[in-house]
Design a protein around this motif. Structure first.
Motif: not given
Lengths: 384, 161
Positions: A13, A16-17, A19-20, A23-24, A26-28
């Protein structure tokens, strides 16, 4: 059912958090290479679903744009507006600008076209500076406002022009020094360029301007000084004129942007709505903009699996990235200062061509419909 | 249960992905909730049983979302995965037998998508009004609150009968 031990599950868990979180981030703050990589992962889905979804949307958003009269190209307008009046013994060589910086311009011609270090560059009645380093097909134009540049000037006064010297200060306005003492200069009037002893005297004929004289500081305290508010014509970002003894027999051709056909795919984005759409590319070109009926629809944001995403921009949204042409006064001005009825062209950058017609001020964005053309950046020598 | 459910969910999501641009083109389409988020919240229970299945669906839904949108796959994956994480966290702290706490749990799950979609719009210079993203979050939260009849309401009904 098999249950993992709690510790192992907690570790997964947390991974995964984490990794998220990445991703967040890299999105920002997008990283172009990683972004392109992530799009390549989903490109098989994009290639399949995007045109299908576009087919379902149908033609409701695809009314073909009406054709309007197109203005002359920006090249021609710059030629017509920027060419100075004739001077005896010299010809004006029109040279396109390749790159622009705050204090210098890189020109797309060099010694093979007759350019030499020290020559002056002009646009209209405005002197821009002198050529610095000149290569065979490239030349650097050092603007007179650049830090440390010394330029002879004539200041306006009641008893005729006063000789003086102006020092460039980079971001600051150039400062005037060594003013002739026979009279006081008059503020808010044009400052004229003055030739050096080694310059041909005929260069003084057109009365080239540098900017407007301003008085700064408090004169009652003796803290005042003179500065020049430099004029940099909008057209000079695309083309300058150099005084040469003779024009070369053959000028190297100016690279032009190329176009290739594109096909509408999806008329609107499923998350961001109708301001974004996609087109299909069937060849190996790498377009940077989409045009229809001679007008720019918008820049291409990214490619994925033969699908390119386009932002449909209204003409007014280009303000800082455009050059405005006033068809009544026949002048070019920066896009931010555009007036109603002005016609806007792209200003150009390292990644976007200059001189593409954007439309008339106030016009809405165009739909992704009709005979779409993908515009590719012109190939320069070093890229060929 | 696991196999057949995925066999249903995946085609439904693909069809929904194809239909979403059409729905967005409707007059009020911009304000509709994000279908991938809604479907993910419905498909994956709050107390996630299988991490593998949840991860698979987050990546699949994110990929499908990015196939019909310029929004980066990273943004879609972070939004959808973040929604599950926020929902789980808020659910732990709020009772789920009343509509308002369930609404808040649904609202919390939309936070990552709200901020990341708004950021994508800003990065592209679209300047979409914030209300659009607020309305999308509101609809997701409302649907989450109404999807399951809270036990308290059931109890009241039984009393009324």
């Amino acid at each position: 059912m098999y249950h993992q031990p709690d510790a192992e599950r907690a570790r997964r868990v947390l991974s995964l958090i984490g990794l998220l979180g990445v991703f967040a981030l890299l999105a920002w703050w997008p990283q172009p290479r990683l972004d392109a990589f992530s799009r390549s992962l989903v490109s098989p889905l994009t290639r399949t679903l995007n045109p299908l979804a576009g087919w379902l949307v149908g033609d409701s958003l695809r009314a073909a744009p009406s054709l309007s009269s197109l203005p002359a190209s920006l090249d021609r307008l710059e030629e017509a507006i920027g060419k100075p009046s004739n001077i005896s013994g010299f010809r004006w060589l029109s040279v396109p600008v390749l790159e622009r910086g705050p204090h210098s311009l890189v020109l797309d011609s060099g010694s093979l076209s007759g350019l030499a270090s020290g020559q002056i560059a002009v646009f209209g009645k405005v002197c821009l500076g002198r050529l610095g380093k000149v290569e065979e097909n490239r030349a650097e134009l050092q603007l007179w406002t650049a830090s440390g540049e010394r330029t002879g000037v004539l200041l306006p006064s009641r008893r005729g022009p006063l000789k003086s010297v102006c020092y460039g200060r980079g971001k600051e306005k150039p400062i005037v020094r060594f003013v002739e003492s026979r009279d006081e200069p008059i503020a808010d009037l044009p400052v004229l360029w003055r030739s050096k002893a080694e310059d041909p005297p005929s260069l003084m004929e057109p009365g080239l301007e540098l900017g407007i004289l301003r008085r700064m500081g408090d004169s009652r305290r003796g803290e005042d000084h003179w500065v020049v508010e430099a004029t940099r014509p909008a057209g000079a970002e695309g083309r300058v004129f150099i005084a040469v003894g003779a024009l070369p027999s053959q000028m190297p051709p100016t690279p032009k942007p190329t176009s290739s056909p594109l096909y509408p795919s999806l008329a609107l984005d499923a998350v961001l709505g109708p301001q974004v759409g996609s087109v299909r590319i069937f060849n190996s070109s790498n377009p940077v903009a989409v045009m229809v009926s001679g007008r720019v629809v918008g820049p291409i944001l990214c490619h994925s699996g033969g699908i390119a995403w386009v932002v449909r921009r209204s003409v007014d949204s280009w303000a800082e990235d455009s050059i405005a042409f006033d068809p009544i006064r026949h002048v070019l001005r920066p896009g931010e200062e555009a007036e109603p009825k002005d016609r806007l062209f792209s200003r150009g950058s390292q990644v976007f061509p200059r001189g593409l017609f954007l439309g008339n001020r106030g016009q809405a964005s165009l739909p992704l419909a009709g005979n779409l053309q993908g515009i590719t950046m012109p190939l320069r020598e070093e890229q060929e | 249960m696991r196999g057949p459910r995925n066999r249903v969910i995946i085609p439904v999501t693909i069809l929904l992905s194809l239909a979403t641009p059409t729905l967005r083109s409707l007059p009020w389409g911009a304000y509709l909730p994000d279908p991938w988020l809604l479907l993910l919240l419905v498909t994956i229970p709050v107390k996630i049983g299988s991490l593998g299945r949840a991860t698979f669906l987050v990546f699949l839904f994110g990929a499908l979302r990015s196939a019909v949108s310029v929004v980066s796959p990273f943004s879609s994956w972070a939004s959808l995965g973040g929604a599950l994480a926020f929902r789980w966290w808020s659910h732990r702290h709020l009772s789920d037998d009343r509509i308002l706490p369930r609404f808040l749990v649904g609202g919390a799950s939309t936070l990552p998508m709200f901020f990341l979609d708004w950021r994508a719009s800003e990065l592209l210079g679209l300047g979409l009004p914030l209300e659009i993203f607020l309305w999308r979050s509101f609809w997701v939260a409302t649907l989450w609150a109404l999807l399951r009849t809270p036990p308290s309401l059931n109890a009241r009904r039984e009393l009324a009968i």
